[in-house]
Design a protein around this motif. Structure first.
Motif, mmCIF file in Angstrom:
data_model
loop_
_atom_site.group_PDB
_atom_site.id
_atom_site.type_symbol
_atom_site.label_atom_id
_atom_site.label_comp_id
_atom_site.label_asym_id
_atom_site.label_seq_id
_atom_site.Cartn_x
_atom_site.Cartn_y
_atom_site.Cartn_z
ATOM 1 N N VAL A 1 0.841 -1.206 0.000
ATOM 2 C CA VAL A 1 0.000 0.000 0.000
ATOM 3 C C VAL A 1 0.868 1.246 0.000
ATOM 4 C CG1 VAL A 1 -1.725 1.330 1.279
ATOM 5 C CG2 VAL A 1 -1.926 -1.151 1.143
ATOM 6 N N VAL A 2 1.937 1.231 0.803
ATOM 7 C CA VAL A 2 2.850 2.377 0.852
ATOM 8 C C VAL A 2 3.492 2.618 -0.515
ATOM 9 C CG1 VAL A 2 5.007 3.254 1.844
ATOM 10 C CG2 VAL A 2 3.302 2.183 3.321
ATOM 11 N N LYS A 3 3.878 1.537 -1.190
ATOM 12 C CA LYS A 3 4.443 1.675 -2.543
ATOM 13 C C LYS A 3 3.452 2.358 -3.470
ATOM 14 C CE LYS A 3 7.546 -2.345 -2.702
ATOM 15 N NZ LYS A 3 7.772 -3.665 -3.353
ATOM 16 N N GLU A 4 2.200 1.926 -3.398
ATOM 17 C CA GLU A 4 1.177 2.507 -4.271
ATOM 18 C C GLU A 4 1.001 3.999 -3.990
ATOM 19 O OE1 GLU A 4 -3.141 0.974 -5.620
ATOM 20 O OE2 GLU A 4 -3.098 1.693 -3.544
ATOM 21 N N THR A 5 0.975 4.368 -2.711
ATOM 22 C CA THR A 5 0.772 5.779 -2.369
ATOM 23 C C THR A 5 1.985 6.620 -2.726
ATOM 24 O OG1 THR A 5 1.552 5.423 -0.090
ATOM 25 C CG2 THR A 5 -0.806 5.204 -0.491
ATOM 26 N N LYS A 6 3.209 6.049 -2.624
ATOM 27 C CA LYS A 6 4.430 6.810 -2.944
ATOM 28 C C LYS A 6 4.407 7.312 -4.381
ATOM 29 C CE LYS A 6 6.653 6.480 0.915
ATOM 30 N NZ LYS A 6 6.699 7.705 1.726
ATOM 31 N N VAL A 7 4.026 6.460 -5.292
ATOM 32 C CA VAL A 7 4.001 6.836 -6.708
ATOM 33 C C VAL A 7 3.027 7.989 -6.926
ATOM 34 C CG1 VAL A 7 3.432 6.042 -9.039
ATOM 35 C CG2 VAL A 7 4.661 4.532 -7.464
ATOM 36 N N LEU A 8 1.878 7.902 -6.286
ATOM 37 C CA LEU A 8 0.858 8.933 -6.473
ATOM 38 C C LEU A 8 1.226 10.228 -5.759
ATOM 39 C CD1 LEU A 8 -1.863 9.257 -7.889
ATOM 40 C CD2 LEU A 8 -2.979 8.673 -5.735
ATOM 41 N N MET A 9 1.905 10.117 -4.622
ATOM 42 C CA MET A 9 2.244 11.313 -3.837
ATOM 43 C C MET A 9 3.288 12.182 -4.530
ATOM 44 S SD MET A 9 0.312 11.418 -1.161
ATOM 45 C CE MET A 9 1.087 12.546 -0.019
ATOM 46 N N GLU A 10 3.937 11.646 -5.564
ATOM 47 C CA GLU A 10 4.855 12.464 -6.361
ATOM 48 C C GLU A 10 4.079 13.556 -7.097
ATOM 49 O OE1 GLU A 10 8.388 12.088 -6.630
ATOM 50 O OE2 GLU A 10 7.848 11.023 -4.786
ATOM 51 N N ARG A 11 2.773 13.260 -7.323
ATOM 52 C CA ARG A 11 1.895 14.264 -7.917
ATOM 53 C C ARG A 11 0.990 14.813 -6.827
ATOM 54 N NH1 ARG A 11 0.434 9.677 -11.095
ATOM 55 N NH2 ARG A 11 -1.787 10.190 -10.915
ATOM 56 N N LEU B 1 -7.023 10.208 -6.873
ATOM 57 C CA LEU B 1 -7.292 9.265 -5.791
ATOM 58 C C LEU B 1 -7.952 7.977 -6.291
ATOM 59 C CD1 LEU B 1 -8.546 11.741 -3.050
ATOM 60 C CD2 LEU B 1 -6.529 10.287 -2.868
ATOM 61 N N LYS B 2 -8.599 8.061 -7.449
ATOM 62 C CA LYS B 2 -9.242 6.880 -8.020
ATOM 63 C C LYS B 2 -8.225 5.814 -8.422
ATOM 64 C CE LYS B 2 -13.191 9.504 -9.806
ATOM 65 N NZ LYS B 2 -13.890 9.989 -11.008
ATOM 66 N N GLU B 3 -6.960 6.200 -8.553
ATOM 67 C CA GLU B 3 -5.919 5.257 -8.955
ATOM 68 C C GLU B 3 -5.451 4.370 -7.799
ATOM 69 O OE1 GLU B 3 -2.720 7.273 -10.978
ATOM 70 O OE2 GLU B 3 -4.107 8.787 -11.774
ATOM 71 N N LEU B 4 -5.848 4.708 -6.577
ATOM 72 C CA LEU B 4 -5.389 3.940 -5.417
ATOM 73 C C LEU B 4 -6.259 2.690 -5.223
ATOM 74 C CD1 LEU B 4 -4.693 6.886 -2.935
ATOM 75 C CD2 LEU B 4 -3.000 5.500 -4.155
ATOM 76 N N ASN B 5 -6.126 1.752 -6.148
ATOM 77 C CA ASN B 5 -6.968 0.555 -6.129
ATOM 78 C C ASN B 5 -6.687 -0.369 -4.946
ATOM 79 O OD1 ASN B 5 -8.366 1.307 -8.395
ATOM 80 N ND2 ASN B 5 -7.146 0.088 -9.807
ATOM 81 N N MET C 1 -5.586 8.321 4.516
ATOM 82 C CA MET C 1 -4.722 7.152 4.628
ATOM 83 C C MET C 1 -3.449 7.325 3.807
ATOM 84 S SD MET C 1 -6.218 4.694 6.579
ATOM 85 C CE MET C 1 -5.213 3.308 6.118
ATOM 86 N N ALA C 2 -3.583 7.806 2.575
ATOM 87 C CA ALA C 2 -2.408 7.988 1.710
ATOM 88 C C ALA C 2 -1.457 9.012 2.302
ATOM 89 C CB ALA C 2 -2.845 8.407 0.309
ATOM 90 N N SER C 3 -2.001 10.121 2.805
ATOM 91 C CA SER C 3 -1.161 11.182 3.386
ATOM 92 C C SER C 3 -0.425 10.686 4.625
ATOM 93 C CB SER C 3 -2.030 12.395 3.745
ATOM 94 O OG SER C 3 -2.658 12.930 2.606
ATOM 95 N N MET C 4 -1.101 9.902 5.451
ATOM 96 C CA MET C 4 -0.467 9.403 6.670
ATOM 97 C C MET C 4 0.552 8.309 6.372
ATOM 98 S SD MET C 4 -3.716 9.325 9.337
ATOM 99 C CE MET C 4 -2.767 8.585 10.664
ATOM 100 N N LEU C 5 0.176 7.342 5.535
ATOM 101 C CA LEU C 5 1.086 6.230 5.232
ATOM 102 C C LEU C 5 2.330 6.691 4.489
ATOM 103 C CD1 LEU C 5 -1.537 3.531 4.203
ATOM 104 C CD2 LEU C 5 -0.017 3.414 6.183
#
Length: 521
Positions: free
Chosen positions: A337-347, A354-358, A467-471
């Motif tokens: 999950v952290v890996k998934e959020t890292k990629v998105l948090m670059e943007r 947020l829809k990409e966080l499957n 969740m994404a911001s915290m993780l």
């Protein structure tokens, strides 16, 4: 001196009395055995006796009602049970998705919330959208549906969310990480959700997020009113709370005081908001402003706003709290999950990205499957009916669908139904590219049919953003290894909260995870 004749008659009658007593005991024992035998082989109801019904079993299992009902439902061939209990109306409890669809959609009009439900919550929620049926419900639903789909409200919601996270939540977590202070994560997330719903519903600024600070009076009043209303619904004998209300004593007096405080607070905000609108000082972004401009009466606005606060306050915080605990128990899933959020948090996080966080959404769904924010929901039949599994329904019956039990039914989720397994939400296991469409009547966390939750999309946006911001920045570590206890009230929560330590994710670890993700793509 005793009359000898009377004594003789009395002595002769003793065997008759004994015989009658023995006969009655025998008949009662036969009846008990009969009811036990029926229960043993039918699997459709708990141990039930004449007059009192299943009151004894209900009391014995009062501390574990959810698991007791789940066990009974799992034993039933139809995943449905019929409960008879002294002091309560006949109740049908089901974890059968076909029955749920029939109640919530196919024959929707025969299964309103009903007067027994509105009585329980009426003092608190009044004529708000979650406590009414018929034309009152339709009118409020039409207004709410229009507003929740409006682009302007969605933009205001996302802007508020970003502000609350960046200016409130993350700085507090940063401070907690530096001081290594233990914090109740459940209380922290509840305060965050309360701030969000107050800003979006009423347009007022946030209160203190820090759980070490005193609970605000409005929050305390909401908690007390919610708790007592929930206990009304779970009471073995409904007449008890009604007598206490009539006498104005005990918990019913506390409820009256709490409701008065909530009503006073919201009414004062309505008056203040009206004056701001008259002076042209209001931006008309929050729901209350829209209600005022639509010309609704003050009492209707008050009850609608309280319903919206009730719906948005605890549901998202409960789901996130349970997911943080589950991720701490499954570090390999947390890592993904952290890996998934890292990629998105670059943007920059926004409504669309947020829809990409499957994977995160799959985890949230799996968390809510096991620990639903609403453990059960009841309707009351207007006329006699027959459920799809051939369970007869009588007019006036309470018919309850049971999300907590449904999440634990092998018939719905397979033999691994008790396991936390986000993969079950993907079209192909271990491939988070595409989430599968799951029948809403199999997973009725947001209800379904005409009463489906209008705030479902916003709830997922809020949970994923938080969740994404915290993780991305922090690791959340529970202090205790003990399994938390699930407590169902109007909305469910963890008994005693979830004490955690907040730790910063090291930059080295972050870079390794990000590089691994980039190299693997």
């Amino acid at each position: 001196m005793e009359n000898p004749m009377s004594m003789s008659i009395f002595i002769m009658q003793i065997p008759s009395f004994l015989l009658l007593y023995i006969l009655l005991l025998y008949l009662f024992n036969v009846i008990l055995k009969k009811f036990r035998l029926v229960q043993k082989f039918s699997g459709h109801k708990p141990p039930t006796y004449p007059i009192i019904g299943c009151l004894i079993s209900f009391y014995k299992n009062q501390g574990r009602l959810l698991d007791w009902y789940t066990e009974l439902l799992a034993e039933s061939a139809t995943n449905t049970i019929v409960v008879h209990r002294l002091g309560a109306r006949r109740t049908i409890v089901t974890a059968n998705s076909r029955n749920v669809e029939y109640m919530l959609k196919t024959n929707f009009n025969n299964f309103p919330k009903g007067q027994p439900f509105t009585e329980i919550l009426g003092d608190f929620l009044g004529y708000g959208i979650f406590n009414v049926d018929g034309e009152l419900w339709r009118a409020q639903r039409k207004f709410a549906s229009h507003e929740f789909t409006a682009k302007s409200l969605r933009e205001f919601f996302v802007m508020t969310l970003e502000e609350e996270v960046e200016k409130g939540l993350l700085p507090l977590l940063e401070s907690l990480a530096v001081t290594a202070e233990v914090v109740d994560l459940q209380e922290l997330l509840r305060r965050f959700a309360f701030n969000m719903v107050l800003k979006v519903s009423l347009g007022i600024d946030r209160c203190c997020l820090d759980p070490s600070q005193p609970v605000p009076p409005l929050t305390r009043a909401f908690d007390k009113a919610s708790e007592i209303c929930a206990k009304r619904g779970a009471a073995p004998l409904f007449i008890v709370w009604k007598i206490k209300k009539w006498l104005g004593i005990g918990s019913e007096r506390q409820l009256k005081n709490a409701v008065e405080e909530v009503h006073r607070y919201v009414s004062e905000i309505i008056i203040s908001k009206k004056k701001m609108i008259e002076r042209g000082e209001n931006r008309d972004e929050d729901l209350l402003s829209r209600l005022i401009l639509a010309g609704h009466e003050e009492e209707v606005m008050r009850d609608m706003v309280i319903s919206f606060i009730m719906a948005g306050r605890d549901t998202t915080s409960a789901a996130m709290t349970w997911l943080f605990w589950l991720l701490s128990c499954h570090p390999e899933i947390e890592k993904e999950v952290v890996k998934e959020t890292k990629v998105l948090m670059e943007r920059r996080l926004d409504y669309d990205s947020l829809k990409e966080l499957n994977l995160l959404k799959a985890c949230l769904c799996e968390s809510m499957r096991l620990y639903p924010p609403i453990a059960w929901d009841s309707k009351h039949a207007i006329v006699n009916d027959l459920l799809p599994d051939n369970t007869p329904v009588r007019a006036g019956d309470r018919v309850t669908y049971f999300p907590y039990g449904m999440g634990r039914m092998e018939a719905l989720w397979g033999e691994d139904c008790f396991k936390f397994k986000p993969d079950r939400w993907f079209v192909e296991a271990n491939d988070p590219k595409q989430l599968q469409e799951v029948c809403p009547y199999k997973f009725p966390i947001f209800q379904a049919g005409p009463r489906v939750c209008l705030g479902k999309e916003m709830a997922f946006v809020q949970m994923k953003y938080v969740m994404a911001s915290m993780l991305d920045r922090f690791k959340i570590k529970p202090v205790s290894s003990a399994r938390p206890v699930f407590v169902p009230l109007l909305t469910a929560h963890m008994a005693g909260g979830l004490e955690v330590l907040v730790q910063k994710r090291t930059q080295t670890s972050m870079n390794k995870q990000l590089n691994s993700q980039v190299n693997g793509s």
